[in-house]
Motif scaffolding. Structure first.
Motif, PDB file in Angstrom:
ATOM      1  N   VAL A  90     -28.615  10.843  38.876  1.00  0.00           N
ATOM      2  CA  VAL A  90     -29.191  11.806  37.929  1.00  0.00           C
ATOM      3  C   VAL A  90     -28.113  12.399  37.030  1.00  0.00           C
ATOM      4  O   VAL A  90     -28.270  12.493  35.809  1.00  0.00           O
ATOM      5  N   GLY A 105     -27.116   9.721  34.653  1.00  0.00           N
ATOM      6  CA  GLY A 105     -28.213   8.905  34.139  1.00  0.00           C
ATOM      7  C   GLY A 105     -28.160   8.653  32.653  1.00  0.00           C
ATOM      8  O   GLY A 105     -28.755   7.695  32.156  1.00  0.00           O
ATOM      9  N   LEU A 164     -29.675  21.566  40.522  1.00  0.00           N
ATOM     10  CA  LEU A 164     -30.325  20.261  40.549  1.00  0.00           C
ATOM     11  C   LEU A 164     -31.791  20.370  40.950  1.00  0.00           C
ATOM     12  O   LEU A 164     -32.657  19.689  40.397  1.00  0.00           O
ATOM     13  N   GLY A 187     -33.482  19.345  37.694  1.00  0.00           N
ATOM     14  CA  GLY A 187     -33.780  17.927  37.843  1.00  0.00           C
ATOM     15  C   GLY A 187     -33.170  17.077  36.754  1.00  0.00           C
ATOM     16  O   GLY A 187     -31.965  17.082  36.521  1.00  0.00           O
ATOM     17  N   ASP A 188     -34.006  16.311  36.049  1.00  0.00           N
ATOM     18  CA  ASP A 188     -33.514  15.378  35.039  1.00  0.00           C
ATOM     19  C   ASP A 188     -32.889  16.075  33.839  1.00  0.00           C
ATOM     20  O   ASP A 188     -32.192  15.445  33.054  1.00  0.00           O
ATOM     21  N   ARG A 199     -29.009  15.800  32.978  1.00  0.00           N
ATOM     22  CA  ARG A 199     -28.352  14.564  32.545  1.00  0.00           C
ATOM     23  C   ARG A 199     -27.569  14.791  31.259  1.00  0.00           C
ATOM     24  O   ARG A 199     -27.974  15.559  30.387  1.00  0.00           O
ATOM     25  N   GLU A 237     -39.522   5.190  38.926  1.00  0.00           N
ATOM     26  CA  GLU A 237     -39.224   6.517  38.377  1.00  0.00           C
ATOM     27  C   GLU A 237     -39.742   7.635  39.267  1.00  0.00           C
ATOM     28  O   GLU A 237     -39.048   8.613  39.529  1.00  0.00           O
ATOM     29  N   THR A 243     -37.750   7.746  42.582  1.00  0.00           N
ATOM     30  CA  THR A 243     -36.408   8.271  42.348  1.00  0.00           C
ATOM     31  C   THR A 243     -36.437   9.779  42.165  1.00  0.00           C
ATOM     32  O   THR A 243     -35.580  10.503  42.685  1.00  0.00           O
ATOM     33  N   THR A 244     -37.439  10.271  41.422  1.00  0.00           N
ATOM     34  CA  THR A 244     -37.563  11.714  41.208  1.00  0.00           C
ATOM     35  C   THR A 244     -37.766  12.445  42.526  1.00  0.00           C
ATOM     36  O   THR A 244     -37.141  13.487  42.790  1.00  0.00           O
ATOM     37  N   VAL A 304     -34.497  12.369  44.495  1.00  0.00           N
ATOM     38  CA  VAL A 304     -33.508  13.275  43.917  1.00  0.00           C
ATOM     39  C   VAL A 304     -33.815  14.711  44.298  1.00  0.00           C
ATOM     40  O   VAL A 304     -32.918  15.492  44.637  1.00  0.00           O
ATOM     41  N   ARG A 305     -35.097  15.084  44.231  1.00  0.00           N
ATOM     42  CA  ARG A 305     -35.482  16.448  44.601  1.00  0.00           C
ATOM     43  C   ARG A 305     -35.158  16.728  46.069  1.00  0.00           C
ATOM     44  O   ARG A 305     -34.660  17.802  46.407  1.00  0.00           O
TER      45      ARG A 305
END
Length: 225
Positions: free
Chosen positions: A33, A36, A94, A98-99, A102, A187, A190-191, A194-195
């Motif tokens: 992330v 990314g 994070l 989240g995203d 980046r 996607e 992965t989300t 990551v969380r």
């Protein structure tokens, strides 16, 4: 035979003690992330640089960590509190953003130095080699092994360093392969991963912070509480 057993034991002690704390498998999604927005070659160079940085940081902690802390008058509990606070803040960021954390995507042929500036902070420390890993490395380094000769002592030290090198190789392999994991999970997967990784990182930070606070409180006389 005894010498060989000591060498293997020194290697395994270092690797087994550090691997679950460094946790490159769990940190790989977070690394993905945070990088990314970079091109694949840049991400691979970052993975290699982080592995090198992590090895040097752990090696310095193993060999010189206790002396450095003593020189500056810093205790391990204080380092845990400070490091835990940094890890907690990173995990919370994070988890919350989240995203959105980046970096912008590198233009083709752009100078990779812009990306490599982040190789040490925050990608090596505290994401990969945090206060927990450093504390363990310092503790391992403070336990001087008993050896019958200087040659045996040097061999045991070399085996411990090989253990650190094995940790660095593991970091490189996990981070370099992070994109393949993302392809398999997709996607959404992965989300979610990551969380979860961010939440675990937050919990680790709080655990490190609390362990330092608890040790400091234990040194306070009961009359002062």
């Amino acid at each position: 035979m005894g010498t060989l057993s000591s060498l293997v034991n020194a290697f395994l002690v270092v690797y087994a003690a550090l691997f679950p704390i460094v946790n490159p498998l769990g940190s790989a999604p977070v690394f993905l992330v945070l990088t990314g927005g970079y091109t694949v070659p840049t991400r691979h160079r970052l993975a290699r640089q982080i592995a090198v940085n992590g090895f040097l940081l752990l090696l310095g902690s193993l060999l010189l960590g206790s002396y450095i802390l003593e020189f500056f008058g810093i205790t391990l509990p204080v380092m845990r509190v400070a490091g835990g606070a940094v890890v907690t803040a990173m995990g919370w960021q994070l988890l919350k953003e989240g995203d959105d954390v980046r970096e912008p995507k590198n233009a083709e042929g752009a100078d990779d130095q812009i990306a490599l500036r982040r190789a040490f902070y925050p990608l090596t420390m505290p994401l990969t080699v945090g206060p927990g890993s450093i504390t363990v490395a310092i503790a391992l380094g403070s336990k001087r092994p008993t050896a019958s000769s200087m040659a045996e002592l040097a061999s045991i030290g070399a085996a411990a360093i090989v253990g650190l090198a094995a940790i660095a190789v593991t970091i490189f392999v996990c981070y370099r392969s992070a994109e393949y994991l993302a392809r398999v999970l997709g996607e959404t997967g992965t989300t979610v991963l990551v969380r979860l990784s961010a939440f675990i990182l937050l919990c680790i930070g709080i655990e490190i912070l609390w362990s330092g606070v608890a040790e400091l409180l234990a040194t306070v006389p009961r009359q002062a509480l």
